[in-house]
Design a protein around this motif. Structure first.
Motif, PDB file in Angstrom:
ATOM      1  N   ILE A  43       0.843  -1.193   0.000  1.00 31.31           N
ATOM      2  CA  ILE A  43       0.000   0.000   0.000  1.00 31.31           C
ATOM      3  C   ILE A  43       0.883   1.249   0.000  1.00 31.31           C
ATOM      4  O   ILE A  43       0.593   2.224  -0.679  1.00 31.31           O
ATOM      5  CB  ILE A  43      -0.971   0.000   1.201  1.00 31.31           C
ATOM      6  CG1 ILE A  43      -1.823  -1.286   1.230  1.00 31.31           C
ATOM      7  CG2 ILE A  43      -1.853   1.251   1.188  1.00 31.31           C
ATOM      8  CD1 ILE A  43      -2.676  -1.536   0.017  1.00 31.31           C
ATOM      9  N   ALA A  44       1.983   1.195   0.736  1.00 34.21           N
ATOM     10  CA  ALA A  44       2.925   2.319   0.765  1.00 34.21           C
ATOM     11  C   ALA A  44       3.514   2.571  -0.622  1.00 34.21           C
ATOM     12  O   ALA A  44       3.723   3.732  -1.005  1.00 34.21           O
ATOM     13  CB  ALA A  44       4.037   2.048   1.773  1.00 34.21           C
ATOM     14  N   GLU A  45       3.765   1.510  -1.385  1.00 35.58           N
ATOM     15  CA  GLU A  45       4.282   1.670  -2.751  1.00 35.58           C
ATOM     16  C   GLU A  45       3.275   2.396  -3.638  1.00 35.58           C
ATOM     17  O   GLU A  45       3.655   3.187  -4.501  1.00 35.58           O
ATOM     18  CB  GLU A  45       4.623   0.307  -3.361  1.00 35.58           C
ATOM     19  CG  GLU A  45       5.845  -0.334  -2.755  1.00 35.58           C
ATOM     20  CD  GLU A  45       6.087  -1.747  -3.251  1.00 35.58           C
ATOM     21  OE1 GLU A  45       7.222  -2.231  -3.068  1.00 35.58           O
ATOM     22  OE2 GLU A  45       5.172  -2.374  -3.812  1.00 35.58           O
ATOM     23  N   ILE A  46       2.007   2.139  -3.410  1.00 36.99           N
ATOM     24  CA  ILE A  46       0.968   2.846  -4.159  1.00 36.99           C
ATOM     25  C   ILE A  46       0.924   4.311  -3.719  1.00 36.99           C
ATOM     26  O   ILE A  46       0.857   5.218  -4.543  1.00 36.99           O
ATOM     27  CB  ILE A  46      -0.401   2.161  -3.977  1.00 36.99           C
ATOM     28  CG1 ILE A  46      -0.377   0.765  -4.621  1.00 36.99           C
ATOM     29  CG2 ILE A  46      -1.522   3.020  -4.552  1.00 36.99           C
ATOM     30  CD1 ILE A  46      -1.589  -0.094  -4.308  1.00 36.99           C
ATOM     31  N   LYS A  47       1.014   4.537  -2.422  1.00 36.91           N
ATOM     32  CA  LYS A  47       0.964   5.896  -1.880  1.00 36.91           C
ATOM     33  C   LYS A  47       2.100   6.756  -2.419  1.00 36.91           C
ATOM     34  O   LYS A  47       1.897   7.921  -2.769  1.00 36.91           O
ATOM     35  CB  LYS A  47       1.020   5.852  -0.349  1.00 36.91           C
ATOM     36  CG  LYS A  47       0.971   7.219   0.291  1.00 36.91           C
ATOM     37  CD  LYS A  47       1.006   7.139   1.794  1.00 36.91           C
ATOM     38  CE  LYS A  47       0.955   8.536   2.398  1.00 36.91           C
ATOM     39  NZ  LYS A  47       0.948   8.493   3.858  1.00 36.91           N
TER      40      LYS A  47
END
Length: 59
Positions: A43-47
């Motif tokens: 999710i952090a990679e998407i953020k």
């Protein structure tokens, strides 16, 4: 005793607009990750735009 853990969910491009909307609205990354059965790092990679940078958030 063998571990028979099923692999976690693979985030699809169709999931990303809703994930980005939840991030924008301030939802915790670990809660979003739990809903999709993925590591919060995904999710952090998407953020950060490392993954799916070309897909916009849902309105």
């Amino acid at each position: 005793m063998s571990s028979k853990r099923k692999p976690s969910y693979k985030i699809r491009p169709t999931d990303v607009p809703n994930i980005k909307k939840r991030i924008r609205e301030g939802d915790f990354l670990n809660r979003i990750a739990a809903d999709y059965d993925v590591n919060p790092g995904r999710i952090a990679e998407i953020k950060t735009g490392k993954k799916f940078a070309d897909i916009s958030a849902s309105p």
